[in-house]
Design a protein around this motif. Structure first.
Motif, mmCIF file in Angstrom:
data_model
loop_
_atom_site.group_PDB
_atom_site.id
_atom_site.type_symbol
_atom_site.label_atom_id
_atom_site.label_comp_id
_atom_site.label_asym_id
_atom_site.label_seq_id
_atom_site.Cartn_x
_atom_site.Cartn_y
_atom_site.Cartn_z
ATOM 1 N N GLY A 31 0.814 -1.205 0.000
ATOM 2 C CA GLY A 31 0.000 0.000 0.000
ATOM 3 C C GLY A 31 0.848 1.254 0.000
ATOM 4 O O GLY A 31 2.044 1.230 -0.314
ATOM 5 N N ASN A 40 -3.568 3.921 2.465
ATOM 6 C CA ASN A 40 -4.220 3.024 1.512
ATOM 7 C C ASN A 40 -3.547 1.660 1.597
ATOM 8 O O ASN A 40 -2.320 1.566 1.485
ATOM 9 N N ASN A 55 -3.719 -1.595 -0.463
ATOM 10 C CA ASN A 55 -4.270 -2.139 -1.701
ATOM 11 C C ASN A 55 -4.335 -3.659 -1.692
ATOM 12 O O ASN A 55 -5.219 -4.255 -2.314
ATOM 13 N N ASN A 59 -16.015 -2.958 1.068
ATOM 14 C CA ASN A 59 -15.249 -1.707 1.133
ATOM 15 C C ASN A 59 -15.524 -0.905 2.399
ATOM 16 O O ASN A 59 -14.620 -0.264 2.946
#
Length: 248
Positions: free
Chosen positions: A142, A161, A163, A205
């Motif tokens: 990330g 973030n 990922n 999410n």
């Protein structure tokens, strides 16, 4: 006062822009350093606070803690100075841990995820034939946007973030006497179903973003100890290809 702060910030920005090193990189590859593997941890008291995710209370202790697989760990971290962007990738092919005795207390809070029990934990664990912890093929990748407080020059993570967060197996077995949230844990069920439950929740999410935000707050407990210069020195400080060998 605002004008003075603006001038100080502008001067600092010009200084950063004029430096010839725009990125510093740190690659930790203990397999290149021939560390002790398995790693034998000296017995004694140990504690760790990573609020709000995890706490290991100060009276926790262990005997005979052994961790195998540390030579396979690779942490690839870089900072792009001009944008204060940190990129990271951590891979752990295999970790196995066991101990003669672990006597611990504290708390764990990974909510809103439910794959792992949450709450205060306590218990005494003795070594088992399967070991107390096992990890297979963990990969986390990330980026983070950093913020530097002008007063004190301390760093914090403003945006995080994540990922990629994948693994083939994460298994814990801390014994029948170990309790989380006031209840014993079915370790066999946890090991058999943890990956499926985690992957399903990570795919949501809303749940993922809430957990990542909690990780961001936790990361600031660590990152907030450093100034920007100290963090750059920790990561490498010498240019784009620095690969220090840090293993003892």
């Amino acid at each position: 006062m605002k004008a003075i702060l603006a001038i100080v910030f502008a001067a600092g920005l010009v200084g950063v822009m004029s430096t010839p090193v725009q990125e510093v990189k740190y690659v930790y590859k203990p397999n290149q350093c021939e560390p002790s593997d398995p790693l034998i941890v000296p017995p004694g008291i140990f504690n760790l606070t990573l609020h709000p995710l995890f706490n290991l209370a100060e009276d926790s202790n262990h005997q005979g803690l052994v961790v195998a697989g540390v030579s396979g760990l690779v942490a690839d971290v870089s900072i792009i100075i001009i944008t204060l962007t940190l990129n990271f990738e951590i891979t752990v092919p295999s970790i196995d841990a066991d101990a003669t005795t672990i006597d611990v207390s504290g708390y764990i809070d990974t909510r809103p995820f439910t794959a792992l029990p949450v709450g205060n934990y306590t218990g005494t664990t003795t070594g088992t034939t399967t070991g107390i912890a096992r990890v297979r093929n963990l990969r986390v990748q990330g980026s983070a946007t950093l913020f530097v407080n002008i007063i004190g020059n301390r760093v914090s993570v403003r945006v995080l973030n994540v990922n990629v967060f994948t693994f083939d197996e994460i298994c814990l077995n801390l014994g029948a006497d170990f309790q989380i949230g006031g209840a014993p844990v079915d370790w066999a069920d946890l090991c058999a179903n943890f990956k499926g439950r985690f992957d399903a929740e990570w795919g949501n999410n809303q749940l993922k973003n809430q957990l990542v935000e909690k990780i961001r707050v936790t990361a600031n407990v660590i990152v907030g100890r450093y100034t920007l210069d100290e963090l750059i020195d920790l990561i490498g400080g010498g240019g784009p290809t620095t690969e220090p060998c840090l293993a003892a």
